[in-house]
Design an enzyme around this catalytic site. Structure first.
Site, PDB file in Angstrom:
ATOM      1  N   GLU A 170      -1.916  -6.418   3.203  1.00 23.89           N
ATOM      2  CA  GLU A 170      -2.236  -7.796   3.595  1.00 23.89           C
ATOM      3  C   GLU A 170      -1.729  -8.078   5.024  1.00 23.89           C
ATOM      4  OE1 GLU A 170       0.068 -11.430   3.956  1.00 23.89           O
ATOM      5  OE2 GLU A 170       0.228 -11.023   1.799  1.00 23.89           O
ATOM      6  N   GLU A 245       4.814  -2.731   9.622  1.00 28.39           N
ATOM      7  CA  GLU A 245       4.675  -3.777   8.615  1.00 28.39           C
ATOM      8  C   GLU A 245       5.293  -3.378   7.280  1.00 28.39           C
ATOM      9  OE1 GLU A 245       3.570  -6.854   9.314  1.00 28.39           O
ATOM     10  OE2 GLU A 245       3.359  -6.164  11.391  1.00 28.39           O
TER      11      GLU A 245
HETATM   12 ZN   LIG Z   1       4.585 -10.961   3.618  1.00 24.19          ZN
END
Ligand SMILES: [Zn+2]
Length: 1085
Positions: A170, A245
């Site tokens: 995401e 990330e």
């Molecule tokens: Zn997050």
């Protein structure tokens, strides 16, 4: 100009997880509580949160709440406790049915076929479900006259383990794509678009990418960037994005220790530092041991480092496919254009088998209950014996329920728990067995619905008593049913909320999308969840015919009392856990290092260096230009106008805003707090709560609550404090906020009068509960929103308004509550008379101001009730301001809590340097947040968030980070901001984007009630229309020179700033060793 709005809402896209709960029909109520937080970006100071967070947040989001969105939002709530009432069809709006349609041949041309279509009266929309013929992608195309357009694409992404794949994905897909080959197109959109919403969420079984804008061109730009991102992201070929990330080993020098870094890794460490979150996760996993909900889609920090890049790529390939997608469009744009845009992407794919593989399996029901015990990290201070938590959780059915049953269960949930007067909530809190409620009640956002309820702040020896009390109360409710008044109040509350549909800053179209998706994602009908009218009427009819007991008792019996699928979770405080977890992580990392050869280590140091270099190298201008943006000509030259008429009723100033509100009157009654003695200020939040929850001579608090529920749309009371630019003296008020249907305005003002004048401060036991609840809430904030706590603390060192707010919502407040708990036992008479003293000091016509928002006719009609209300208020000859002069001592401070991640702040007052406010400051601070701080604190630092904030009223400029693995390093980044600005070079495109993004914040979308409220705050803070216009012009003409000059101004933070951090003891120790006792240490938990 709405200075505060500008900066403080710069992250308005983010909604605060604490205020967000699952969407079922009735949780609309909670989206209304989101609404109130939309207003609070205006409120530069923070105080209490009258709402006990009932729901455990399920979603993980791409970006965290800003300091302000979470820290200031607590200050105001139309909390669900006080929502309410009205007769069924009272809110009806005329609409036109000529919503545009897509001709079949146009749909066919773009490769779609129409599956079904309906007009949905509840949201005055025409909705059509299309299917993309080649891939099977489904599209809900909703057309109406709402200018706040919404797009969302949702994939079913059930994980098989707790490595956090869906969550990391995401984040990662928004880091560059085929058409937008730059580091983070998402951030470019944050900087330079007019979005009214921009974020992404990971659920336990799906991932959701929504955007919204009122500007059509901007809207389609956002849609295109999102579509390209999900289908063609660079991250699947770029290992470094995965590292950034997700997770990676960091080694700056082979002689140093290896550490874990990664944005999601640290975000989840923060989540796993909060007991309520640990409890929610443990319960969900134990309720669903056999399906995808048995693992954590967000990622367990212990498991995240097991994730490989190959698994990550494979997951994207499998699930981010049109065949596995559900797409939502909503608003007043052309529905044919929607299909055209989609076809460009969808046509590139063939059908896949993903829908079969992503199907969520049902959890079979247990035949025996289960009990689990979990530990959570606790501080070693305080009374650990009274820090246990206990929660009972049921899985209600082995398959999804029909909507009617779900609706009835939602209603039951509200009856049992929805307000302080609701019996299950009331009995648990009044038992004195615990400090606050845990568990979210009924949750139906996943495939199968659940129910959970429990208490925290419980003595270990009382655990069993709590369990027995829950069960005996449920049995009693089954046997005796609910009071008629309670049923009526709940019904009216729910209806008011459904019909008012006040989602605040959260776009209405997004709220509908999330509701629709909660069924659609499981291949059920996407239209059904949008239609509440019929099932609601049916339910009302049934209650009228058979009585509420016949309706609700069988549900309690079947779904809870006779249901063996029950998981009891007991949580024990463990003062060692944080350091054990830390040590375990160290040990793993040491093993990793020991297993590496010298070459390996050199290589790792090189890779670390390379990643950082990449992160810190700006995108080339041509890549940046690929992200579409508006031009300055697209931007209105004038600020959004709110009609305001300043008048006078019985000598009291009245502001009226003539706006369409669907027959609802919104009113604020404001009292000046300046005459209050300084030492009484910390009592104000509890005074406000007492007004609504203590009862009068004639009414118990339950009756009073029910009356508010039956007659009005809700009443709330809260303090508001802010500095005023150019003035020593702060602006400080108590605001009573209420809403009602036009026909109920008299009731509304009568009830406000009753609350203000007749409530008696005599119930010692209830007051003691308020204190315990507030204490539990503050402890929760300290762990979950440490950045807000740090910000408040810095403000308190820099100005009086900040000091007041900190007294009512910071660490000082927590200390005050701890002492007050004892004082209530020892000197209740004293406390009670202090509460009375606050009332006497406040209630006066002289310090009163009234603000009303509704259409002209209803405003005029309301005046007679206002007049009557004012007649009943005492008048004083004059209101004298009390001496307020306190500030906290100015030194740097570390607030130590058991946590795995830190919150780091530094601030100074830049007005003290002689700086005069100029509109460019808004553009520049937003730019610093979205570039320098985003890159250094988040991207390369690994924190979940980093931003700066300029309170234009006080002049305080502050830097803050969120779930940050670093401490001193982050302070160094802050100190580098001035130099960053001075050396900045930027082309015109970049500057234009920065300006447009800032205008997007200033013009943030507001529903009518929010417009009226903003106008009130501007009035209180002395911000004129001329000033707004002037600031806007300054924003629009911001130049690079302004940036460079501002670089000098914020050197004040580096040179004279004060730092407050909320951090772990280990990190504070290390920092104090490295920088000779830089921080005074204060233990808070
Ligand atoms: Zn997050």
């Amino acid at each position: 100009m709405e200075t505060a709005v500008l900066l403080r809402s710069s992250n308005k896209l983010i909604f605060n997880p604490r205020h967000y709960s699952p969407h079922n029909f009735f949780r609309l109520l909670s989206s209304s509580s989101i609404s109130s937080s939309s207003l609070t970006p205006l409120n530069p100071h923070r105080s209490i949160n009258p709402l006990t967070a009932r729901s455990l947040p399920r979603r993980r989001k791409l970006i965290p709440p800003s300091a302000t969105s979470s820290s200031s939002s607590p200050s105001f709530h139309f909390n669900k406790h006080h929502f309410s009432t009205l007769s069924p069809h009272a809110i009806a709006t005329p609409y036109s049915l000529d919503a545009s349609t897509v001709p079949d041949e146009v749909a066919a041309k773009y490769g779609f076929e129409k599956v079904s279509g309906e007009f949905i009266g509840e949201c005055k929309s025409k909705a059509v479900l299309f299917k993309h013929k080649k891939t099977g992608a489904e599209v809900m195309s909703v057309s109406n006259d709402d200018e706040n357009k919404v797009f969302g694409i949702v994939f079913r992404t059930p994980p098989k383990d707790s490595t956090g794949i869906p969550h990391i994905l995401e984040h990662s897909v928004l880091c560059g794509s085929r058409k937008y080959p730059l580091k983070e197109p998402f951030v470019e959109l944050l900087k330079g678009s007019l979005h009214t919403f921009l974020n992404a969420f990971t659920y336990p079984d799906r991932t959701c990418y929504p955007v919204a804008s009122t500007n059509t061109k901007d809207f389609y730009n956002l849609v295109d960037v999102y579509l390209d991102a999900v289908f063609f992201p660079k991250c699947v070929e770029d290992y470094q994005t995965f590292q950034q990330e997700g997770w990676h080993f960091e080694l700056n020098d082979p002689s140093e220790e290896i550490s874990y870094k990664g944005v999601v890794f640290n975000e989840m460490k923060g989540v796993y530092s909060q007991p309520d979150n640990i409890l929610g996760r443990a319960a969900q996993q134990a309720l669903f041991p056999d399906n995808t909900y048995g693992v954590d889609s967000g990622g367990d920090p212990k498991v995240i480092p097991k994730l490989t890049f190959e698994q990550f790529k494979e997951f994207h390939g499998k699930y981010y496919h049109p065949s596995n997608a559900r797409i939502w469009f909503y608003g007043d744009d052309d529905p044919s254009e929607r299909l055209r845009i989609l076809s460009e992407y969808l046509d590139m794919f063939d059908a896949s088998s993903a829908p079969n593989e992503s199907r969520v399996e049902q959890q079979k029901l247990f035949s025996e209950p289960v009990r689990i015990i979990e530990k959570y990290p606790a501080g070693d201070g305080g009374d650990l014996k009274k820090k246990h938590m206990i929660c009972l959780n049921w899985l209600l059915a082995d398959k999804p329920l029909d909507l009617e049953t779900e609706l009835t269960l939602g209603f039951l949930d509200h009856l049992m728990l929805g307000t302080p007067a609701s019996p299950l909530r009331k009995i648990l809190l009044e038992s004195g067995l615990g400090d606050a409620i845990v568990g979210g009640g009924i949750e139906d956002e996943l495939l199968q619905p659940q129910f959970s309820i429990g208490l925290k702040g419980v003595f270990e020896e009382h655990i069993q008593k709590v369990e027995e009390l829950v069960m005996s109360t449920l049995k009693k409710l089954k046997e005796e049913g609910f009071e008629t008044e309670a049923v009526e109040a709940s019904m009216n509350t729910i209806e008011f909320s459904l019909r008012e549909n006040n989602t605040g800053s959260f776009p209405r179209g997004l709220s509908l999308m999330l509701r629709s998706i909660s069924k659609w994602i499981y291949d059920m009908n996407p239209f059904e969840p949008l239609k509440y009218e019929k099932p609601l009427m049916a339910l009302k009819a049934r209650i009228a015919e058979e009585g509420s007991k016949a309706v609700f008792s069988p549900l309690i019996e079947k779904f809870i009392l006779n249901n063996p699928h029950c998981v009891t979770v007991e949580m024990q405080p463990d003062p060692e856990k944080a350091s054990h977890d830390e040590a375990a992580e160290r040990e793993i990392l040491e093993k990793v290092k020991a297993s590496m050869t010298e070459e390996d280590l050199a290589e790792l140091a090189r890779a670390t260096q390379e990643l950082r270099l990449k992160q810190e190298t700006p995108d080339p201008p041509e890549a940046l230009r690929s992200v579409p943006s508006l031009i300055l000509r697209d931007i209105p030259k004038e600020p959004i106008h709110v009609p305001t008429e300043v008048g006078d009723i019985n000598g009291v100033k009245v502001l009226k805003h003539d706006l369409f509100t669907n027959d609802v009157l919104y009113a604020e009654i404001v009292f000046n707090m300046r005459s209050l003695k300084q030492e009484l200020l910390p009592l104000v939040p509890l005074f406000c709560q007492s007004l609504l929850e203590m009862g009068t001579k004639d009414l118990t608090f339950v009756q009073l609550n029910q009356l508010i529920g039956r007659k009005t749309g809700g009443i709330s009371v809260y303090p508001f404090t802010s500095s005023v630019r150019g003035r020593e003296d702060p602006c400080s008020h108590i605001v009573v906020r209420g809403k009602a249907m036009a026909g109920r305005v008299e009731d509304l003002f009568n009830l406000v009068n009753c609350v203000l004048q007749e409530v008696r401060f005599t119930d010692q036991q209830r007051f003691k509960q308020f204190v315990s609840q507030s204490k539990a809430r503050m402890e929760n904030r300290l762990r979950g929103s440490g950045h807000g706590i740090a910000a408040a603390r810095m403000d308190a060192k820099l100005n009086v308004a900040g000091w007041i707010s900190e007294q009512m919502g910071g660490v000082s407040y927590l200390e005050f509550l701890k002492a007050l708990e004892k004082r209530v036992d020892q000197d209740w008479a004293g406390v009670s008379s202090s509460l009375e003293e606050i009332r006497i000091s406040l209630l006066s016509k002289n310090g009163c101001l009234i603000n009303m928002t509704a259409d002209g006719k209803n405003l005029t009609n309301s005046e007679k009730y206002v007049s009557k209300f004012l007649d009943l208020l005492p008048s004083k000859s004059s209101v004298e301001a009390a001496a307020w002069n306190a500030q906290l001592s100015p030194g740097n401070e570390a607030i130590v809590i058991p946590t795995q991640v830190n919150y780091v702040g530094k601030a100074a007052n830049i007005y003290d340097t002689g700086y005069k406010l100029h509109g460019s400051a808004y553009v520049i601070s937003k730019y610093i947040s979205n570039t320098w701080l985003w890159d250094r604190v988040r991207v390369s630092g690994g924190a979940y968030g980093g931003f700066c904030d300029f309170d234009t009223h006080s002049g305080v400029f502050s830097f803050l980070s969120y779930r940050d693995p670093n401490l001193l390093k982050t302070l160094d980044v802050y100190d580098g901001s001035g130099a960053f600005l001075r050396e900045l070079e930027m082309d015109n495109d970049t500057l234009t984007k920065a300006i447009i993004g800032t205008i997007g914040d200033v013009d943030s979308y507001q529903l009518a009630d929010a417009k009226g409220y903003s106008s009130l705050l501007r009035y209180l803070l002395g911000i004129t229309e001329e000033e707004r216009q002037k600031r806007r012009e300054e924003i629009l003409s911001t130049s690079l020179k302004d940036f460079k000059e501002f670089g000098e101004v914020i050197e004040a933070v580096k040179d004279k700033g004060v730092s407050v951090v909320v951090a772990s003891p280990e990190d504070v120790d290390a920092a104090n060793k490295e920088r000779s006792n830089y921080f005074d240490v204060k233990k808070a938990l």
